[in-house]
Design an enzyme around this catalytic site. Structure first.
Site, PDB file in Angstrom:
ATOM      1  N   ARG A 153       0.880  -1.182   0.000  1.00 49.26           N
ATOM      2  CA  ARG A 153       0.000   0.000   0.000  1.00 49.26           C
ATOM      3  C   ARG A 153       0.906   1.216   0.000  1.00 49.26           C
ATOM      4  O   ARG A 153       1.691   1.416   0.933  1.00 49.26           O
ATOM      5  CB  ARG A 153      -0.920  -0.005   1.220  1.00 49.26           C
ATOM      6  CG  ARG A 153      -1.597   1.320   1.463  1.00 49.26           C
ATOM      7  CD  ARG A 153      -2.722   1.246   2.457  1.00 49.26           C
ATOM      8  NE  ARG A 153      -3.874   0.586   1.877  1.00 49.26           N
ATOM      9  CZ  ARG A 153      -5.096   0.609   2.410  1.00 49.26           C
ATOM     10  NH1 ARG A 153      -5.317   1.239   3.535  1.00 49.26           N
ATOM     11  NH2 ARG A 153      -6.096  -0.008   1.812  1.00 49.26           N
ATOM     12  N   HIS A 186      -7.162   0.848  -6.728  1.00 45.29           N
ATOM     13  CA  HIS A 186      -7.386  -0.035  -5.571  1.00 45.29           C
ATOM     14  C   HIS A 186      -8.030  -1.326  -6.116  1.00 45.29           C
ATOM     15  O   HIS A 186      -9.204  -1.604  -5.888  1.00 45.29           O
ATOM     16  CB  HIS A 186      -8.302   0.668  -4.565  1.00 45.29           C
ATOM     17  CG  HIS A 186      -8.265   0.092  -3.187  1.00 45.29           C
ATOM     18  ND1 HIS A 186      -7.499  -1.014  -2.844  1.00 45.29           N
ATOM     19  CD2 HIS A 186      -8.914   0.459  -2.045  1.00 45.29           C
ATOM     20  CE1 HIS A 186      -7.684  -1.273  -1.556  1.00 45.29           C
ATOM     21  NE2 HIS A 186      -8.532  -0.408  -1.049  1.00 45.29           N
ATOM     22  N   GLN A 204      -9.962  -3.846  -3.893  1.00 45.10           N
ATOM     23  CA  GLN A 204     -11.281  -3.321  -3.550  1.00 45.10           C
ATOM     24  C   GLN A 204     -12.236  -3.537  -4.719  1.00 45.10           C
ATOM     25  O   GLN A 204     -13.383  -3.966  -4.529  1.00 45.10           O
ATOM     26  CB  GLN A 204     -11.171  -1.823  -3.222  1.00 45.10           C
ATOM     27  CG  GLN A 204     -12.481  -1.205  -2.781  1.00 45.10           C
ATOM     28  CD  GLN A 204     -12.941  -1.760  -1.449  1.00 45.10           C
ATOM     29  OE1 GLN A 204     -12.199  -1.749  -0.484  1.00 45.10           O
ATOM     30  NE2 GLN A 204     -14.166  -2.242  -1.373  1.00 45.10           N
ATOM     31  N   ASP A 260     -17.285   7.166  -1.780  1.00 44.04           N
ATOM     32  CA  ASP A 260     -16.061   6.997  -0.996  1.00 44.04           C
ATOM     33  C   ASP A 260     -15.756   8.355  -0.356  1.00 44.04           C
ATOM     34  O   ASP A 260     -16.370   9.378  -0.702  1.00 44.04           O
ATOM     35  CB  ASP A 260     -14.911   6.525  -1.913  1.00 44.04           C
ATOM     36  CG  ASP A 260     -13.606   6.257  -1.164  1.00 44.04           C
ATOM     37  OD1 ASP A 260     -13.648   6.071   0.076  1.00 44.04           O
ATOM     38  OD2 ASP A 260     -12.537   6.245  -1.812  1.00 44.04           O
ATOM     39  N   CYS A 306     -16.426   1.688   0.090  1.00 43.83           N
ATOM     40  CA  CYS A 306     -15.293   0.798   0.376  1.00 43.83           C
ATOM     41  C   CYS A 306     -14.897   0.811   1.842  1.00 43.83           C
ATOM     42  O   CYS A 306     -14.230  -0.116   2.304  1.00 43.83           O
ATOM     43  CB  CYS A 306     -14.102   1.189  -0.492  1.00 43.83           C
ATOM     44  SG  CYS A 306     -13.549   2.870  -0.189  1.00 43.83           S
ATOM     45  N   ARG A 364     -13.642  -8.647   0.665  1.00 45.39           N
ATOM     46  CA  ARG A 364     -12.203  -8.414   0.508  1.00 45.39           C
ATOM     47  C   ARG A 364     -11.444  -9.710   0.803  1.00 45.39           C
ATOM     48  O   ARG A 364     -10.485 -10.066   0.119  1.00 45.39           O
ATOM     49  CB  ARG A 364     -11.727  -7.301   1.469  1.00 45.39           C
ATOM     50  CG  ARG A 364     -12.275  -5.911   1.172  1.00 45.39           C
ATOM     51  CD  ARG A 364     -11.754  -5.353  -0.132  1.00 45.39           C
ATOM     52  NE  ARG A 364     -10.311  -5.298  -0.170  1.00 45.39           N
ATOM     53  CZ  ARG A 364      -9.559  -4.334   0.352  1.00 45.39           C
ATOM     54  NH1 ARG A 364     -10.127  -3.278   0.921  1.00 45.39           N
ATOM     55  NH2 ARG A 364      -8.242  -4.365   0.266  1.00 45.39           N
TER      56      ARG A 364
HETATM   57  N1   CP Z   1     -11.276  -0.307   1.966  1.00 42.73           N
HETATM   58  C1   CP Z   1     -10.026  -0.399   2.443  1.00 42.73           C
HETATM   59  O1   CP Z   1      -9.056  -0.593   1.724  1.00 42.73           O
HETATM   60  O2   CP Z   1      -9.934  -0.266   3.805  1.00 42.73           O
HETATM   61  P1   CP Z   1      -8.574  -0.114   4.642  1.00 42.73           P
HETATM   62  O3   CP Z   1      -8.000   1.230   4.303  1.00 42.73           O
HETATM   63  O4   CP Z   1      -9.007  -0.205   6.078  1.00 42.73           O
HETATM   64  O5   CP Z   1      -7.637  -1.226   4.260  1.00 42.73           O
HETATM   65  N1  NVA Z   2      -9.909   6.675  -1.516  1.00 43.33           N
HETATM   66  C1  NVA Z   2      -9.554   6.223  -0.184  1.00 43.33           C
HETATM   67  C2  NVA Z   2      -9.774   4.755  -0.060  1.00 43.33           C
HETATM   68  C3  NVA Z   2      -9.482   4.176   1.302  1.00 43.33           C
HETATM   69  C4  NVA Z   2      -9.646   2.683   1.355  1.00 43.33           C
HETATM   70  C5  NVA Z   2      -8.101   6.584   0.103  1.00 43.33           C
HETATM   71  O1  NVA Z   2      -7.261   6.442  -0.784  1.00 43.33           O
HETATM   72  O2  NVA Z   2      -7.821   7.022   1.226  1.00 43.33           O
END
Ligand code: CP
Ligand code: NVA
Length: 307
Positions: free
Chosen positions: A103, A130, A133, A225, A265, A293
């Site tokens: 990430r 993502h 997701q 989101d 999400c 997930r």
């Molecule tokens: N939706 C998602 O990726 O959640 P987290 O940021 O908690 O991993």
């Molecule tokens: N768009 C959000 C998604 C979190 C899972 C971010 O990038 O923070």
């Protein structure tokens, strides 16, 4: 040659469909108590530059459910590109683990990891995409609607990483995806162009608008989101002024007669992009998505390591 999953565009329509049916089977088997390990003794290194609840827990426990093991590396521990170069991190982790999940902030860091790693690299969220997701979202829609082809999904809000994966994933699967975003906050042009090309081949369609109600009227599934993604915190107050018309609330749902489910999400900023009444309402699919997930990512791991 090793395969990576940096974005859903890495998959063909058939590969995406195979991952979704494998995820559905893994989920059904798990619920039926059939828990034969598919990846015994295999290992996953999980590299995080940002916080996480779902991604970390579902990859960790998913790997355990497959008979493997995952190790968590926090932002402070690795400091990708600062404590040591991304290329060196990729080469070291490749000597320890069978796959790397990362990430990151910049998508280019994932591309660098993938270039230097000799094992598959999985995007656990970047500024661009993502995909894990997106796979869980498509699995949820397929479960609820019985199909993906022809389903009309409308996303309301910020044109971010989650929207990018919905545009590409929906286009691959033959869905009709509408994105309603404020002017200046839409999805990236290149992602939209790719999605339009993919949709033309699958029988789906991509529509962009700035009008939240126009987007909502035709929707069978509504999605939103956060207005402020991780890394954009300095813009949070300015964004709170721009986005309120895109909130999913009861008044908006009243204008969207075809909606069967509402998606997010998570994490949700209740009272901003979604109200409690909708997030906790009868048509909320939020926790089904979160659950999926786990099974979607198990299918991704099996696809990359055994496919
Ligand atoms: N939706 C998602 O990726 O959640 P987290 O940021 O908690 O991993
Ligand atoms: N768009 C959000 C998604 C979190 C899972 C971010 O990038 O923070």
């Amino acid at each position: 040659m090793k395969r990576d999953l940096l974005a859903l565009r890495d998959l063909s329509p058939a590969q995406l469909a195979d991952i979704l049916s494998s995820a559905a089977k893994l989920k059904a088997d798990w619920k039926a108590g059939q828990r034969g390990p598919l990846l015994p003794g295999r290992t996953l290194a999980m590299l995080f530059q940002k916080p996480s609840l779902r991604t970390r827990t579902s990859f960790d426990l998913g790997m355990y459910q497959l008979g493997g093991y995952a190790v968590y590396l926090s932002p402070d521990e690795v400091q990708l590109g600062k404590r040591e170069s991304t290329a060196d991190v990729a080469r070291v982790l490749s000597r320890y683990a069978d796959a790397i999940m990362a990430r990151v902030f910049a998508h280019s860091d994932l591309e660098d990891l993938a270039r230097w790693a000799s094992v598959p690299v999985i995007n656990g969220l970047s500024d661009l995409a993502h995909p894990c997701q997106g796979i869980a979202d498509l699995l949820t829609i397929q479960e609820k609607m019985g199909t993906l082809r022809g389903v009309h999904l409308t996303y309301l809000g910020d044109g971010n990483n989650v929207l990018h994966s919905l545009l590409i994933g929906g286009a691959l699967a033959g869905m009709h995806v509408t994105a309603a975003c404020p002017a200046g906050y839409g999805p990236q042009d290149q992602v939209v162009a790719e999605a339009i090309t993919l949709a033309a081949a699958s029988g789906g369609s991509i529509t962009l608008t700035t009008d939240p109600l126009e987007g909502a009227r035709a929707a069978e599934v509504l999605y939103t989101d956060t207005w402020t993604s991780m890394g954009q915190e300095a813009e949070a107050e300015a964004r709170r002024q721009i986005f309120p018309a895109y909130q999913i609330n009861d008044a908006l749902l009243a204008q969207a007669p075809l909606v069967q489910g509402v998606m997010h999400c998570l994490p949700a900023h209740r009272g901003e992009e979604i109200t409690d009444s909708v997030a906790d309402g009868e048509r909320s699919w939020l926790f089904d998505q979160a659950e999926n997930r786990l099974h979607g990512q198990k299918a991704v791991l099996v696809y990359l390591l055994e496919g």
